[in-house]
Design an enzyme around this catalytic site. Sequence first.
Site, PDB file in Angstrom:
ATOM      1  CE  LYS A   6      25.225   9.267  -3.945  1.00 22.07           C
ATOM      2  NZ  LYS A   6      25.116   7.978  -3.203  1.00 22.07           N
ATOM      3  CD  GLU A  21      12.905  10.161 -12.198  1.00 20.02           C
ATOM      4  OE1 GLU A  21      12.180   9.071 -11.973  1.00 20.02           O
ATOM      5  OE2 GLU A  21      14.124  10.250 -12.017  1.00 20.02           O
ATOM      6  N   GLY A  49      20.832   8.351  -0.471  1.00 16.20           N
ATOM      7  CA  GLY A  49      19.978   9.462  -0.532  1.00 16.20           C
ATOM      8  C   GLY A  49      18.985   9.456   0.731  1.00 16.20           C
ATOM      9  NE  ARG A  50      17.135   3.402   2.094  1.00 17.72           N
ATOM     10  CZ  ARG A  50      18.153   3.018   1.109  1.00 17.72           C
ATOM     11  NH1 ARG A  50      18.331   3.841  -0.046  1.00 17.72           N
ATOM     12  NH2 ARG A  50      18.513   1.934   0.946  1.00 17.72           N
ATOM     13  CD  GLU A  86      14.951   4.116  -2.176  1.00 18.08           C
ATOM     14  OE1 GLU A  86      14.057   4.547  -2.818  1.00 18.08           O
ATOM     15  OE2 GLU A  86      15.802   4.565  -1.634  1.00 18.08           O
ATOM     16  CG  HIS A 144     -12.243  13.393  12.682  1.00 17.28           C
ATOM     17  ND1 HIS A 144     -13.562  13.386  13.086  1.00 17.28           N
ATOM     18  CD2 HIS A 144     -11.301  14.200  13.320  1.00 17.28           C
ATOM     19  CE1 HIS A 144     -13.521  13.945  14.300  1.00 17.28           C
ATOM     20  NE2 HIS A 144     -12.126  14.285  14.685  1.00 17.28           N
ATOM     21  CE  LYS A 173      16.257   5.658 -11.607  1.00 18.16           C
ATOM     22  NZ  LYS A 173      16.930   5.876 -10.451  1.00 18.16           N
TER      23      LYS A 173
END
Length: 542
Positions: free
Chosen positions: A204, A210, A266-267, A352, A383, A503
């Site tokens: 954005k 990152e 973002g999510r 979040e 399993h 961060k």
Amino acid sequence: MIARTPEWRALEAQARAGGDLHLRDIFAADPARGDDLVVEAGDLVLDYAKNRVTRETLGLLVALAGAAGVREHAREMFSGARINTTEDRAVLHVALRAPRDTVIEVDGHDVVPAVHEVLDRMCDLAERVRSGAWTGATGERIRAVINVGIGGSDLGPAMAVQALADFADPAIELRFVSNVDGDDVRDAVRGLDPATTLVIVSSKTFTTLETLSNARAVRDWLVAGLGGDPSVVARHFVAVSTNAAEVAAFGIDPANMLGFWDWVGGRYSVDSAIGTSLAIAIGADAMRRFIDGFRIIDEHFMGAPPERNMPVLMALLGVWNANFLGAGTHAVLPYSRRLARFPAYLQQLDMESNGKSVDRQGRALQIQSGPVVWGEPGTNGQHAFYQLIHQGTRLVPCDFIGFGRPAEPLGDHHDLLMANMLAQAEALAFGRTPAELAGEGVSPALIPHRTFPGNRPSNVLLAPSLTPSVLGQLIALYEHRTFVQGVIWGVNSFDQWGVELGKALAMRIAPELADPGAPLGHDSSTNALIRRYRALRVQGDR
């Protein structure tokens, strides 16, 4: 606060009174619940009969939604009100799938035309790449796309590309980079030809540490592979951002920038330009069907009464399990290999959003908020961790997700897969008693070990098949479920300050790792770890 309302206290009393009530007893007393406790929305069918609720409990939960103002808060969100109060923003991911003739205003400005302008540009870009009309610096068509992002800019498109692999163009390979781990970048570019690779950088602000670190590494690889001329970036990079100046400074042609808005978290963004890699994979028509799927659930959410409203019911059952039955986690178990990344996607969406300890007014919560969300596809999980779900001491409510048809049938595989899913929900609900085991001739010494207590709640979601529209419906279902739970708990589901502190500290620590002489001012543990890392950093391989 919601915990002080009569509706909440009535549910507390209900939980105390029914503490020993078993799903076996609930079904025996209400034999029609298997037919009645089912709701449909679009292509989705939800069977919620195997939850530890009576019809009276359901009525009390619906009353709780009324007391919390779920309907009023939903109208505020859909109207463009600034319900993200800590950031003073509207919350309008629903505008991303609004019809063209809808009017949704933010500060007196209708945002829907801009949404469709970006959608049209994204679809046009996708079709140019798929058709070969978009060529790289050497004139060759694009055969690989690398999506560089993090959080929702990675989880959303990565999950959806895998989910809709049966609809994708096999001539274009999709890869994703998110982790600021050099191995992630190296794996993403390995074996690719820079001349036929397109890179989509989603950020954005175009300043995310990152994402920009990874984007620079991919840019260096691409430029070096194409003769060292930085101008090739303009033919091989696309940006999804709001920061045109930073995009241009990076070397990306602003004409290849797709817009974004601060009212989309973002999510919640996979159906925006963040989904450009998905649009390239599946094509414009399928992308529009994907977005239409969201709209189907939006309309159901706003139009159906709470007692027949799928996201509202799922949210209320989640509140019942977490706040009144004491469940601390929630498992999402898709019986589809294609949905392998869906639980991870929902982790971010839910945790979040609702992983908060203060309410919208900044007061400490007096109740538990969001659970830990996790899961893996069936049947592999059977399993692994199903042992704990069936016979462990922790209560783990489950959502099972299955489909009537696979994309490509293979013998009786799909029937066997769905038989396992339905059997797991049945076993969790009803278990196996000592008396039943004794009647089967099981040794008395083994009976305690082979007893299944049952009474473990679950939902079963069914759809005809995993199509673009159905995937959009599933995502929107969980978006609105998350929203409703946030309203009930009284939290702001749309900020994420919890990701900021780490961060900020990382930006402080990074130069200290590289400079052995930099003074350290952290706690004794962090200081010692930095010194140990410095020593390891210079040792090299032995």
